[in-house]
Design a protein around this motif. Structure first.
Motif, PDB file in Angstrom:
ATOM      1  N   LYS A 123       0.837  -1.190   0.000  1.00 13.11           N
ATOM      2  CA  LYS A 123       0.000   0.000   0.000  1.00 13.11           C
ATOM      3  C   LYS A 123       0.874   1.242   0.000  1.00 13.11           C
ATOM      4  CE  LYS A 123      -3.881   2.035   2.562  1.00 13.11           C
ATOM      5  NZ  LYS A 123      -4.737   1.877   3.763  1.00 13.11           N
ATOM      6  N   VAL A 162      -0.793  -3.449  -5.620  1.00 15.81           N
ATOM      7  CA  VAL A 162      -1.281  -4.781  -5.301  1.00 15.81           C
ATOM      8  C   VAL A 162      -0.781  -5.106  -3.899  1.00 15.81           C
ATOM      9  CG1 VAL A 162      -1.268  -7.220  -5.946  1.00 15.81           C
ATOM     10  CG2 VAL A 162      -1.175  -5.458  -7.726  1.00 15.81           C
ATOM     11  N   ASP A 163      -1.652  -5.625  -3.057  1.00  9.44           N
ATOM     12  CA  ASP A 163      -1.262  -5.828  -1.668  1.00  9.44           C
ATOM     13  C   ASP A 163      -2.151  -6.890  -1.032  1.00  9.44           C
ATOM     14  OD1 ASP A 163       0.160  -5.389   0.674  1.00  9.44           O
ATOM     15  OD2 ASP A 163      -0.842  -3.518   1.195  1.00  9.44           O
ATOM     16  N   ASN A 164      -1.799  -7.283   0.190  1.00 12.17           N
ATOM     17  CA  ASN A 164      -2.704  -8.032   1.052  1.00 12.17           C
ATOM     18  C   ASN A 164      -3.333  -7.043   2.034  1.00 12.17           C
ATOM     19  OD1 ASN A 164       0.130 -10.017   1.155  1.00 12.17           O
ATOM     20  ND2 ASN A 164      -1.717 -10.794   0.153  1.00 12.17           N
ATOM     21  N   ASP A 165      -4.367  -7.461   2.714  1.00 11.91           N
ATOM     22  CA  ASP A 165      -4.861  -6.688   3.848  1.00 11.91           C
ATOM     23  C   ASP A 165      -4.048  -7.136   5.059  1.00 11.91           C
ATOM     24  OD1 ASP A 165      -6.157  -5.467   5.949  1.00 11.91           O
ATOM     25  OD2 ASP A 165      -8.173  -5.884   5.207  1.00 11.91           O
ATOM     26  N   ASN A 166      -2.854  -6.539   5.210  1.00 10.53           N
ATOM     27  CA  ASN A 166      -1.922  -6.989   6.232  1.00 10.53           C
ATOM     28  C   ASN A 166      -2.393  -6.673   7.644  1.00 10.53           C
ATOM     29  OD1 ASN A 166       0.470  -8.231   4.869  1.00 10.53           O
ATOM     30  ND2 ASN A 166       0.361  -6.303   3.731  1.00 10.53           N
ATOM     31  N   THR A 174       0.320 -15.410   2.198  1.00 13.28           N
ATOM     32  CA  THR A 174       0.059 -14.132   1.523  1.00 13.28           C
ATOM     33  C   THR A 174       0.005 -14.275   0.006  1.00 13.28           C
ATOM     34  OG1 THR A 174       2.437 -13.637   1.591  1.00 13.28           O
ATOM     35  CG2 THR A 174       1.085 -12.773   3.392  1.00 13.28           C
ATOM     36  N   LEU A 220       0.698 -12.105  -5.912  1.00  6.56           N
ATOM     37  CA  LEU A 220       1.041 -10.677  -5.814  1.00  6.56           C
ATOM     38  C   LEU A 220       1.872 -10.257  -7.022  1.00  6.56           C
ATOM     39  CD1 LEU A 220       2.030 -10.400  -2.029  1.00  6.56           C
ATOM     40  CD2 LEU A 220       0.035  -9.336  -3.103  1.00  6.56           C
ATOM     41  N   SER A 223      -6.466  -0.519  -7.058  1.00  8.53           N
ATOM     42  CA  SER A 223      -5.836  -1.255  -5.969  1.00  8.53           C
ATOM     43  C   SER A 223      -6.422  -2.656  -5.959  1.00  8.53           C
ATOM     44  CB  SER A 223      -6.080  -0.564  -4.629  1.00  8.53           C
ATOM     45  OG  SER A 223      -7.465  -0.428  -4.376  1.00  8.53           O
ATOM     46  N   ILE A 237      -6.421  -6.235  -3.813  1.00 15.80           N
ATOM     47  CA  ILE A 237      -6.091  -6.874  -2.550  1.00 15.80           C
ATOM     48  C   ILE A 237      -6.154  -8.391  -2.741  1.00 15.80           C
ATOM     49  CG2 ILE A 237      -6.683  -7.131  -0.121  1.00 15.80           C
ATOM     50  CD1 ILE A 237      -5.660  -4.342  -0.921  1.00 15.80           C
ATOM     51  N   THR A 252      -5.471 -13.366   2.092  1.00 16.88           N
ATOM     52  CA  THR A 252      -4.550 -14.234   2.833  1.00 16.88           C
ATOM     53  C   THR A 252      -5.329 -15.430   3.377  1.00 16.88           C
ATOM     54  OG1 THR A 252      -4.914 -12.952   4.852  1.00 16.88           O
ATOM     55  CG2 THR A 252      -3.031 -12.335   3.489  1.00 16.88           C
TER      56      THR A 252
END
Length: 339
Positions: free
Chosen positions: A152, A163-167, A297, A302, A323, A325, A328
């Protein structure tokens, strides 16, 4: 003598322009004609002159990759080869090559990025991290080259595809999992909270504690940069506390392995004396002793999604920034135990 487009056209009994359209996969050429020309190309051993094509299209067909650390250091990071595999799989499909920054310091990595962009060596960039006080992303925004960030963005989110995970949620889930096993004294071991991913996972850990009304203990929050000696020091500090933790949330799998070794040296058995949950689900978490419970992840995905977004931006510059997501998934193994 090499085979030319005219040779292919003559053998296939079509115009040279038709062969060119087949090569560029033009929708205006029928599938029957495409198959016919492609068969002749194969029979004659025709190979596309990529340099000539790229020059004509004013394209390099190359994507630049900005690494988090030096290339040498990245090779020891389980995230790097897996994310590169994801990027390469998509690039191969669309006939793109990749080029890595090779600097040994942040300044050298930044200079490599500038050289790639100014020298028109790449059509776009993928940045494998998001970080405070980073010079690379602001430069890419200013240069107006297509780029994607994995993580993010710290600033200018609306201007950046990422591009990301909801960490935050993933770390909250990991911490809550330990709480549900009966653990109240849970420590967190990050790597470097200047990187957005570490900050997000720390925030998820804190959020879980707050939700469960568990007091936050600053002495339970540590940072470790994959160093065995530092791991021994952290293990000693945690175990020497009046109320030592019974469980660890470790922000990446490499540091989880460091802590496994450090705890073993102090005769602390995982999971009987200490439970551990980590992130990434690399092969290391599967072959460690014991195998580590982890938040998967989906690193390959990703990389794959970041390359897909970038190629879309390259081919369609008017595409809106987006964006994505990647979800995970908790993988339960043998490193966590009910209190």
């Amino acid at each position: 003598m090499s085979v030319t487009i005219r040779d292919v056209a003559k053998a296939a009994n079509v115009a040279p322009s038709t062969v060119s359209r087949v090569i560029s996969d033009s929708p205006h050429i029928s599938d029957k004609t495409k198959r016919k020309v492609q068969k002749v190309m194969e029979e004659l051993g025709y190979h596309l002159n990529y340099n000539a094509r790229n020059l004509a299209q004013q394209s390099t067909k190359t994507i630049g990759i900005v690494v988090k650390h030096s290339t040498q250091a990245s090779m020891y990071n389980t995230f790097f080869p897996e994310v590169i595999a994801g990027i390469s799989a998509l690039c191969s499909k669309f006939d793109f090559s990749i080029s890595l920054t090779t600097g040994e310091s942040e300044e050298e990595i930044y200079n490599d990025t500038v050289k790639m962009v100014r020298g028109k060596k790449v059509d776009g960039m993928i940045v494998l991290y998001s970080k405070e006080d980073d010079k690379v992303v602001p430069y890419l925004v200013e240069s107006n080259i297509p780029f994607v960030v994995i993580g993010k963005p710290v600033h200018s989110q609306g201007q950046i595809t990422y591009v990301d995970n909801d960490n935050v949620q993933a770390a909250k889930e990991a911490t809550t999992y330990l709480f549900d096993l009966g653990h109240k004294d849970i420590a967190f071991i990050g790597e470097d909270n200047q990187f957005e991913v570490d900050e997000a996972r720390l925030n998820g850990y804190l959020s879980a504690l707050n939700e469960k009304n568990i007091p936050i203990k600053e002495e339970y929050i540590k940072n470790l940069k994959f160093d065995a000696e530092e791991g021994r020091k952290i293990a000693g500090e945690l175990l020497d506390l009046v109320e030592p933790p019974t469980a660890l949330v470790v922000a990446n799998d490499l540091n989880a392995l460091v802590m496994l070794t450090a705890l073993s040296e102090k005769n602390i058995r995982v999971p009987y004396d200490m439970s551990i949950i980590c992130f990434n689900n690399s092969v290391l978490t599967q072959v460690s002793n014991p195998p580590l419970t982890t938040m998967d992840t989906h690193i390959f995905q990703l990389g794959h999604e970041s390359a897909s977004c970038l190629i879309e931006l390259i081919n369609e510059p008017s595409t809106f920034n987006k964006s994505i997501i990647v979800p995970t998934l908790m993988i339960e193994r043998q490193s966590c135990k009910q209190m």
